[in-house]
Motif scaffolding. Structure first.
Motif, PDB file in Angstrom:
ATOM      1  N   SER A 205     -29.473  18.817 -22.346  1.00  0.00           N
ATOM      2  CA  SER A 205     -30.825  18.810 -21.776  1.00  0.00           C
ATOM      3  C   SER A 205     -30.935  19.422 -20.369  1.00  0.00           C
ATOM      4  O   SER A 205     -31.981  20.007 -20.047  1.00  0.00           O
ATOM      5  N   GLN A 208     -32.535  22.698 -20.078  1.00  0.00           N
ATOM      6  CA  GLN A 208     -34.009  22.793 -20.094  1.00  0.00           C
ATOM      7  C   GLN A 208     -34.506  23.084 -18.678  1.00  0.00           C
ATOM      8  O   GLN A 208     -35.327  23.975 -18.466  1.00  0.00           O
ATOM      9  N   GLN A 243     -23.721  19.739 -28.873  1.00  0.00           N
ATOM     10  CA  GLN A 243     -25.160  19.584 -29.103  1.00  0.00           C
ATOM     11  C   GLN A 243     -25.835  20.955 -29.147  1.00  0.00           C
ATOM     12  O   GLN A 243     -25.302  21.939 -28.630  1.00  0.00           O
ATOM     13  N   GLU A 245     -29.615  22.024 -27.941  1.00  0.00           N
ATOM     14  CA  GLU A 245     -30.872  21.636 -27.336  1.00  0.00           C
ATOM     15  C   GLU A 245     -31.920  22.670 -27.738  1.00  0.00           C
ATOM     16  O   GLU A 245     -31.599  23.840 -27.931  1.00  0.00           O
ATOM     17  N   PHE A 283     -37.356   8.609 -25.024  1.00  0.00           N
ATOM     18  CA  PHE A 283     -36.494   9.369 -24.119  1.00  0.00           C
ATOM     19  C   PHE A 283     -37.280   9.564 -22.835  1.00  0.00           C
ATOM     20  O   PHE A 283     -38.493   9.802 -22.892  1.00  0.00           O
ATOM     21  N   PHE A 285     -37.526  11.968 -20.882  1.00  0.00           N
ATOM     22  CA  PHE A 285     -38.035  13.322 -20.618  1.00  0.00           C
ATOM     23  C   PHE A 285     -38.980  13.831 -21.693  1.00  0.00           C
ATOM     24  O   PHE A 285     -39.340  15.012 -21.698  1.00  0.00           O
ATOM     25  N   THR A 286     -39.354  12.959 -22.657  1.00  0.00           N
ATOM     26  CA  THR A 286     -40.362  13.350 -23.654  1.00  0.00           C
ATOM     27  C   THR A 286     -41.401  12.238 -23.781  1.00  0.00           C
ATOM     28  O   THR A 286     -41.096  11.067 -23.593  1.00  0.00           O
ATOM     29  N   GLY A 324     -32.978  13.311 -31.868  1.00  0.00           N
ATOM     30  CA  GLY A 324     -34.104  12.926 -31.029  1.00  0.00           C
ATOM     31  C   GLY A 324     -34.897  14.137 -30.577  1.00  0.00           C
ATOM     32  O   GLY A 324     -34.365  15.241 -30.466  1.00  0.00           O
ATOM     33  N   ALA A 325     -36.186  13.891 -30.320  1.00  0.00           N
ATOM     34  CA  ALA A 325     -37.046  15.002 -29.919  1.00  0.00           C
ATOM     35  C   ALA A 325     -38.336  14.439 -29.330  1.00  0.00           C
ATOM     36  O   ALA A 325     -38.506  13.221 -29.227  1.00  0.00           O
ATOM     37  N   GLY A 326     -39.225  15.325 -28.954  1.00  0.00           N
ATOM     38  CA  GLY A 326     -40.512  14.857 -28.454  1.00  0.00           C
ATOM     39  C   GLY A 326     -41.266  15.958 -27.738  1.00  0.00           C
ATOM     40  O   GLY A 326     -40.787  17.085 -27.619  1.00  0.00           O
ATOM     41  N   ALA A 347     -39.344  19.469 -27.153  1.00  0.00           N
ATOM     42  CA  ALA A 347     -37.900  19.612 -26.952  1.00  0.00           C
ATOM     43  C   ALA A 347     -37.183  18.787 -28.003  1.00  0.00           C
ATOM     44  O   ALA A 347     -37.752  17.842 -28.562  1.00  0.00           O
TER      45      ALA A 347
HETATM   46  N1  DAH Z   1     -30.464  14.559 -24.650  1.00  0.00           N
HETATM   47  C1  DAH Z   1     -30.614  13.537 -25.658  1.00  0.00           C
HETATM   48  C2  DAH Z   1     -29.288  12.861 -25.916  1.00  0.00           C
HETATM   49  O1  DAH Z   1     -28.271  13.470 -25.710  1.00  0.00           O
HETATM   50  C3  DAH Z   1     -31.137  14.124 -26.932  1.00  0.00           C
HETATM   51  C4  DAH Z   1     -32.542  14.608 -26.815  1.00  0.00           C
HETATM   52  C5  DAH Z   1     -33.584  13.773 -27.190  1.00  0.00           C
HETATM   53  C6  DAH Z   1     -32.804  15.849 -26.334  1.00  0.00           C
HETATM   54  C7  DAH Z   1     -34.878  14.192 -27.092  1.00  0.00           C
HETATM   55  C8  DAH Z   1     -34.126  16.290 -26.238  1.00  0.00           C
HETATM   56  C9  DAH Z   1     -35.169  15.429 -26.626  1.00  0.00           C
HETATM   57  O2  DAH Z   1     -34.444  17.506 -25.773  1.00  0.00           O
HETATM   58  O3  DAH Z   1     -36.420  15.881 -26.519  1.00  0.00           O
HETATM   59  O4  DAH Z   1     -29.273  11.750 -26.365  1.00  0.00           O
END
Ligand code: DAH
Length: 380
Positions: A205, A208, A243, A245, A283, A285-286, A324-326, A347
């Motif tokens: 992340s 981003q 990962q 992203e 999360f 950031f979302t 995960g996302a949002g 994201a």
């Molecule tokens: N960074 C999170 C993690 O490692 C995963 C993640 C969740 C990334 C939601 C995202 C997001 O960009 O929108 O657990």
């Protein structure tokens, strides 16, 4: 015959009868043949040629002068005849020797050292891409096909990019799940950084933030890479994993664009038959945040395995949690000087190893990192 009989005339050699001529030439020929046999290289052959055929003082010239020209009338016909025969025989012998020298090296090498070009070559094993790399490529190809580009970021990060700018202030509880390795790195030969000022990133992340700092919307990127956490290794955990992203920000991106994009990806990756669903999640950031699930690819979403028993993979649920996302939290735009009133976006962050394990039926994440060739070969 004397050593250098050709340097003397026939009368000096005591030859008076025509029938004495042939034996004289026969002896000269055997002398020539003996010399020729030892002329085994091009240089020695040339030396031989000069010695025997040299115009000024070659053996043949001397024989012509001393034996033929100086011969008495009675002997001349016999000498002329024998000389012609000698010349022809010498020429043939020389030709044979020249051919032997030219085809020389191979025939000279003993049979055991000879190269047999008909034998099969030495087969050197050719490596192949690691399954993790292959799956990265698969996922990148899917996103690139719908307009995303691939960017990368540093694995050693500052807490600012890894946490703060993602709306995770110090002492926020989610940091507990993301404990990581802190490093005291020597950067650019300068003094060591202070303890706690650099860490191994816990997720992709932070890229981003780095991307939005550098680019203005529209932004559509995916970020493949390694991430680190203070996890004990077991079948589903590793202190290092992978990962991807994703981030899309523009002036009019909606939740529909978001779910449509994810669905496109999931169907391309697992096959058109799978279904997706999302559940509310959290999360920092979302906002809103979701967790994406895919219908179980092992039991087809029924929750029952082919054996009639409960599917062990989804534990009968028919769904498997994917990632995960949002929608990007407006607070995040504040850190990168985007106008939260004008832009919107989504994201997501996918665990690559998990996706690869699901798709290829691997039940131990450690298999990726043990480098057992018997495992790796199955995916070459
Ligand atoms: N960074 C999170 C993690 O490692 C995963 C993640 C969740 C990334 C939601 C995202 C997001 O960009 O929108 O657990």
């Amino acid at each position: 015959m004397a050593e250098n009989s050709h340097e003397k005339t026939l009368s000096a050699l005591g030859i008076a009868q025509p029938d004495q001529v042939a034996p004289l030439f026969a002896e000269l020929l055997s002398k020539a043949n003996a010399a020729l046999q030892s002329a085994r290289s091009a240089e020695l052959f040339e030396q031989f040629r000069v010695q025997w055929l040299g115009r000024k003082s070659g053996v043949l010239t001397l024989v012509t002068d001393n034996w033929l020209k100086a011969a008495s009338k009675d002997l001349k016909p016999a000498v002329g005849q024998a000389l012609n025969k000698f010349k022809a025989e010498l020429e043939a012998a020389m030709e044979a020797q020249r051919a032997a020298i030219e085809s020389g090296p191979e025939s000279a090498v003993s049979a055991k050292d000879r190269v047999d070009l008909s034998l099969p070559g030495v087969v050197r094993p050719v490596g192949s891409r690691h399954l993790i790399r292959q799956v990265f490529q698969e996922i990148e190809d899917i996103f690139v096909s719908i307009g995303f580009s691939v960017v990368e970021g540093p694995e050693i990060e500052t807490p600012y990019y890894n946490f703060e700018a993602l709306n995770i202030p110090e002492f926020h509880p989610v940091r507990d799940d993301m404990d990581t390795f802190y490093v005291e790195a020597q950067l650019d030969g300068s003094a060591k950084t202070l303890p706690g000022s650099l860490l191994l990133r816990t997720h992709t992340s932070p890229v981003q933030i780095r991307t939005m700092e550098e680019r203005q919307p529209p932004v559509r990127v995916i970020v493949p890479g390694k991430v680190y956490r203070r996890d004990n290794p077991d079948a589903t955990h590793s202190f290092m994993f992978h990962q991807i992203e994703g981030l899309a920000v523009d002036h009019d991106i909606t939740f529909c664009d978001f779910t449509g994009t994810i669905e496109y990806f999931v169907k391309n990756f697992f096959g058109p038959g799978v279904k997706t669903r999302f559940r509310p999640s959290y999360f920092p950031f979302t906002e809103p945040s979701v967790e994406f699930d895919v219908s179980c690819i092992f039991c087809g979403g029924s929750g029952t395995a082919a054996s009639g028993q409960t599917c062990g993979k989804c534990k009968g649920a028919g769904w498997i949690e994917l990632f995960g996302a949002g929608m990007v939290d407006p607070a995040v735009y504040g850190f990168v000087n985007y106008d939260a009133k004008k832009v919107s976006g989504f994201a997501f962050g996918m665990g690559m190893d998990r996706l690869a394990m699901l798709k290829y039926g691997i039940d131990d994440i450690q298999a990726f990192f043990q480098n057992d060739v018997r495992f790796l070969k199955q995916f070459s």
